[in-house]
Design a protein around this motif. Structure first.
Motif, PDB file in Angstrom:
ATOM      1  N   UNK A  81       4.336  -4.728 -12.422  1.00  0.00           N
ATOM      2  CA  UNK A  81       4.444  -3.943 -11.191  1.00  0.00           C
ATOM      3  C   UNK A  81       5.625  -2.987 -11.217  1.00  0.00           C
ATOM      4  N   UNK A  82       5.805  -2.277 -10.122  1.00  0.00           N
ATOM      5  CA  UNK A  82       6.906  -1.309 -10.036  1.00  0.00           C
ATOM      6  C   UNK A  82       7.613  -1.443  -8.690  1.00  0.00           C
ATOM      7  N   UNK A  83       8.829  -0.911  -8.663  1.00  0.00           N
ATOM      8  CA  UNK A  83       9.541  -0.717  -7.409  1.00  0.00           C
ATOM      9  C   UNK A  83       9.692   0.780  -7.190  1.00  0.00           C
TER      10      UNK A  83
ATOM     11  N   UNK B 129       5.546   0.338  -2.753  1.00  0.00           N
ATOM     12  CA  UNK B 129       5.294  -0.317  -1.462  1.00  0.00           C
ATOM     13  C   UNK B 129       3.905  -0.962  -1.442  1.00  0.00           C
ATOM     14  N   UNK B 130       3.004  -0.490  -2.274  1.00  0.00           N
ATOM     15  CA  UNK B 130       1.636  -1.031  -2.243  1.00  0.00           C
ATOM     16  C   UNK B 130       1.614  -2.513  -2.606  1.00  0.00           C
ATOM     17  N   UNK B 131       2.582  -2.939  -3.409  1.00  0.00           N
ATOM     18  CA  UNK B 131       2.640  -4.350  -3.797  1.00  0.00           C
ATOM     19  C   UNK B 131       2.991  -5.252  -2.611  1.00  0.00           C
ATOM     20  N   UNK B 132       3.450  -4.672  -1.522  1.00  0.00           N
ATOM     21  CA  UNK B 132       3.742  -5.457  -0.314  1.00  0.00           C
ATOM     22  C   UNK B 132       2.624  -5.333   0.712  1.00  0.00           C
ATOM     23  N   UNK B 133       1.452  -4.904   0.255  1.00  0.00           N
ATOM     24  CA  UNK B 133       0.304  -4.780   1.159  1.00  0.00           C
ATOM     25  C   UNK B 133      -0.898  -5.476   0.522  1.00  0.00           C
ATOM     26  N   UNK B 134      -1.907  -5.762   1.333  1.00  0.00           N
ATOM     27  CA  UNK B 134      -3.183  -6.209   0.778  1.00  0.00           C
ATOM     28  C   UNK B 134      -4.275  -5.427   1.509  1.00  0.00           C
ATOM     29  N   UNK B 135      -5.441  -5.426   0.913  1.00  0.00           N
ATOM     30  CA  UNK B 135      -6.514  -4.569   1.409  1.00  0.00           C
ATOM     31  C   UNK B 135      -7.426  -5.332   2.354  1.00  0.00           C
ATOM     32  N   UNK B 136      -7.727  -4.697   3.445  1.00  0.00           N
ATOM     33  CA  UNK B 136      -8.736  -5.279   4.330  1.00  0.00           C
ATOM     34  C   UNK B 136      -9.750  -4.190   4.642  1.00  0.00           C
ATOM     35  N   UNK B 137     -11.008  -4.567   4.651  1.00  0.00           N
ATOM     36  CA  UNK B 137     -12.067  -3.636   5.033  1.00  0.00           C
ATOM     37  C   UNK B 137     -12.824  -4.232   6.208  1.00  0.00           C
ATOM     38  N   UNK B 138     -13.133  -3.416   7.173  1.00  0.00           N
ATOM     39  CA  UNK B 138     -13.913  -3.883   8.331  1.00  0.00           C
ATOM     40  C   UNK B 138     -15.111  -2.970   8.539  1.00  0.00           C
ATOM     41  N   UNK B 139     -16.309  -3.567   8.539  1.00  0.00           N
ATOM     42  CA  UNK B 139     -17.501  -2.787   8.842  1.00  0.00           C
ATOM     43  C   UNK B 139     -17.798  -3.000  10.320  1.00  0.00           C
TER      44      UNK B 139
END
Ligand SMILES: *[C@@H]1O[C@H](CO)[C@@H](O)[C@H](O)[C@H]1NC(C)=O
Ligand SMILES: *[C@@H]1O[C@H](CO)[C@@H](O)[C@H](O)[C@H]1NC(C)=O
Ligand SMILES: CC(=O)N[C@H]1CO[C@H](CO)[C@@H](O)[C@@H]1O
Length: 503
Positions: free
Chosen positions: A470-472, A478-488
Motif C-alpha cells: 500500500x501507500x501513504x 486515503x483510499x486504504x482507510x475506506x471500503x466500498x459500498x454499493x446500494x441499488x
C-alpha cells in the motif's frame, strides 16, 4: 518545551493515569546527552481495551459529521501545529537527536501539509461515490465508507510526521484511530492528541497507547481494530501483517529499504555529489528511503568521488543537535549506535571496502551521546554485508560500475534491482529518456530522477517487494482507510413482486 515529564495513555480526550500499583514505566532518553527526558507509563491491557472502546464510541459521532465539518477541525489542528512548530520541533530534536535545522523546517510542517491536503480533499468531494441510473425506476449508488477503528504504529525516525501522515488520512475519511508511537521516541504522542482535542476532534477519535512490541501486538490483534498502518522494520512488518490477516484486516506497511542511487555516465559532477549526500546523510542516515547503494560509473569515478569527499569534509557538521549550523546529530539510541558501529567495523575489517571518507576526525560534542561519525566506503561489491544489510546510519557505500562495452546498462539495472527490498530508487542524468528507462525497470515504489528525498503530500509513497504494502499520501493513500459500498435503490414499488406469486 511543553511535553509532559510524566506521560500516560490518552483516551476519551485526555491523559488517563493508571492505578499506581499496576503501572510499568519506561524512559525516553535524549540521544545527544544520554539523559532521561520523560517517564512513560506503559499501557496495560485494561487501558488498551479502554482506549479502543473510546475509539469505538467516537466512531459514529465522527463519521456522521459532514466532510466539510471534519475538514474544518483538521485544518484547525494544522494551524495549531504550524503556530507551535518551533516548540514541537525542539521536542522532536530532544527525543530523536535529529538536528534542529531539520526538525524545525521539516518534521511538523510536512505532517501539517498532509492534514491540510486531506482536509481539502474530502471537503471538495474526493471521497464522493457515484450514481448509475440503471433504468428509469432504479439506480446504483456507490460509497467510500470509513472502515471503523484503525491502529497506527509509528517508527522513531520521523515520529510526529509519521503520526500525522497516518492520522490525517484516517481521520479525514471518518475513522477513529488508536496510535502507538515507537517506545524510543514517544514524546509527540500526547502533544498531538491534545492538539486534535483543542481543534475540536470529538473525544476518543484519536487515542495514544504506549509500550513496546507487546502493546503493538495486542493492539493489532484486538478484534475491534479494522485496519492497521505500520511503519518500521521488514521483520516486524511481516509479523504484523500475518497477525492482521487472521482478522481479515486491511494493512498499510511502510518498511525498510536498501535503495540504489544510479549515477549515469553523463551526470553533472556537482549534481551527482549533491544528490548522493542528500540520499545518505539526511537525518544522520536514518531515513528509510536512503539511497545507500551509490552506483558510480568507472569512467567518472575520480571526479565524482572527489566532489563527494569535499562535501563530507566541508559540509557535514556533526554537533549538538540544537546548535546553529549543525546538520548531523547523534543516532537515536545506544543500541542503535552499537549496531551502526558494528557495521562500520565490519565494512573496514571483514568486507575490507576502501574508506573514501572517515568522519572519525569530526570532533564529538561530548562523550555521553550516541554519536556515529559519518563514513563513505568505496570499491564496494554487491556481496558485502555493508551493501546488503540494514544499517540505518550515516554510512554511504559507493559501487563503481563498468560503463564501457555493449551491455553495461543491462548489467547496471540488474545490479541496482538485485535486492529483496524495493522501497526507493533514484537516477542522476541529463538524459531524461534514459533515466526514465532505468527507473521503470527497477522494482521500487518511490523513485526520483535528479533529486532525492522530497516526499510531498501529493505524492503517494510505499515500497514494493519486501518493503511494504500500500501507500501513504496522495489520493491513493486515503483510499486504504475506506471500503466500498454499493446500494441499488428501486424507486418503483413491486420490484420483487410476482416471482413467488401463485400461478
Ligand atoms: C527486478 O527484481 C525482481 C525480483 O526482485 C524481478 O522479478 C525483476 O524481473 C527484476 N527486474 C530487472 C529489470 O532485473
Ligand atoms: C474499493 O474499490 C477500489 C476500486 O474502485 C479498490 O481499489 C479498493 O481496493 C476497494 N477497497 C476495498 C477495501 O476493498
Ligand atoms: C547505509 C544505511 O544506513 N542504509 C540504511 C537505509 O535505511 C534502511 C532501512 O530503511 C536500511 O536497511 C539501510 O541499511
Amino acid at each position: 518545551m511543553t511535553f509532559a515529564k510524566d506521560i500516560h495513555t490518552f483516551y476519551d480526550g485526555q491523559p488517563q493515569p493508571a492505578a499506581e500499583s499496576s503501572s510499568a514505566t519506561f524512559q525516553s532518553i535524549d540521544p545527544a546527552t544520554a539523559q532521561p527526558l520523560a517517564t512513560i507509563h506503559t499501557t496495560s491491557s485494561a487501558q488498551l481495551d479502554a482506549a479502543i472502546k473510546s475509539a469505538q464510541a467516537a466512531f459514529p459521532v465522527w463519521s456522521s459529521k459532514t466532510p466539510v465539518e471534519r475538514a474544518n477541525i483538521l485544518l484547525k489542528a494544522a494551524a495549531i501545529l504550524r503556530e507551535r512548530n518551533d516548540d514541537i520541533a525542539k521536542t522532536e530534536t530532544l527525543d530523536t537527536g535529529k538536528a534542529w535545522s531539520e526538525t524545525q523546517a521539516v518534521d511538523v510542517a510536512t505532517g501539517a501539509d498532509v492534514l491540510e491536503y486531506y482536509a481539502h480533499f474530502v471537503a471538495s468531494g474526493g471521497l464522493d461515490g457515484k450514481t448509475t441510473v440503471l433504468r428509469p425506476g432504479a439506480a446504483v449508488h456507490t460509497y467510500k465508507a470509513p472502515v471503523g477503528v484503525c491502529a497506527g504504529i509509528g517508527a522513531w525516525n520521523y515520529p510526529i510526521q509519521i503520526a500525522l501522515w497516518k492520522s490525517a488520512a484516517c481521520l479525514a475519511a471518518g475513522n477513529a484511530m488508536v496510535y502507538k508511537p515507537s517506545e524510543v521516541t514517544p514524546l509527540h504522542g500526547n502533544t498531538l492528541a491534545a492538539i486534535y482535542a483543542e481543534a475540536g476532534l470529538p473525544p476518543g477519535t484519536f487515542n495514544v497507547v504506549y509500550g513496546d512490541g507487546k502493546v503493538g501486538a495486542a493492539l493489532v490483534s484486538h478484534p475491534a481494530i479494522a485496519k492497521v498502518s505500520f511503519t518500521g522494520q521488514v521483520s516486524t512488518g511481516s509479523k504484523v501483517a500475518a497477525e492482521a490477516a487472521k482478522g481479515m484486516k486491511g494493512v498499510t506497511m511502510e518498511l525498510g529499504g536498501k535503495s540504489p542511487l544510479v549515477i549515469l555516465p553523463d551526470a553533472d559532477t556537482d549534481e551527482a555529489a549533491d544528490v548522493a549526500m542528500m540520499a545518505n546523510f539526511y537525518s544522520s542516515g536514518q531515513v528509510c528511503t536512503n539511497g545507500t547503494r551509490v552506483f558510480v560509473p568507472k569512467s567518472r569515478r575520480g571526479e565524482i568521488e572527489r566532489a563527494i569527499l569535499a562535501r563530507c569534509r566541508d559540509g557535514i557538521r556533526l554537533g549538538m543537535p540544537m546548535d546553529d549550523g549543525v546538520n548531523m546529530g547523534p543516532v537515536v539510541s545506544k543500541a542503535h549506535k552499537e549496531k551502526v558501529d558494528g557495521y562500520i567495523k565490519h565494512g573496514k575489517e571483514v568486507d575490507r571496502a576502501t574508506v573514501l571518507y572517515d568522519g572519525s576526525a569530526q570532533k564529538l560534542p561530548n562523550r555521553e551521546g550516541y554519536w556515529v561519525q559519518p563514513i563513505v566506503f568505496t570499491d564496494c561489491t554487491d556481496s558485502m554485508r555493508i551493501v546488503k544489510e540494514e544499517i540505518f546510519g550515516p554510512v554511504m557505500a559507493i559501487l563503481p560500475y563498468d560503463d564501457s562495452g555493449s551491455d553495461w546498462l543491462e548489467t547496471l539495472i540488474a545490479r541496482a534491482n538485485d535486492t529483496e527490498l524495493g522501497l526507493a530508487a533514484g537516477v542522476v542524468s541529463n538524459d531524461l529518456a534514459r533515466a526514465s528507462e532505468v527507473i521503470s525497470r527497477i522494482d521500487a515504489g518511490i523513485t526520483w530522477i535528479n533529486t532525492w528525498g522530497e516526499s510531498p503530500a501529493e505524492m503517494p509513497v510505499g515500497g514494493w517487494k519486501m518493503s511494504g504494502v500500500g501507500v501513504e499520501n496522495g489520493h491513493e493513500g486515503i483510499m486504504a482507510y475506506t471500503r466500498n459500498k454499493s446500494t441499488l435503490v428501486s424507486y418503483e414499488k413491486g420490484a420483487c413482486a410476482g416471482v413467488f406469486s401463485k400461478l
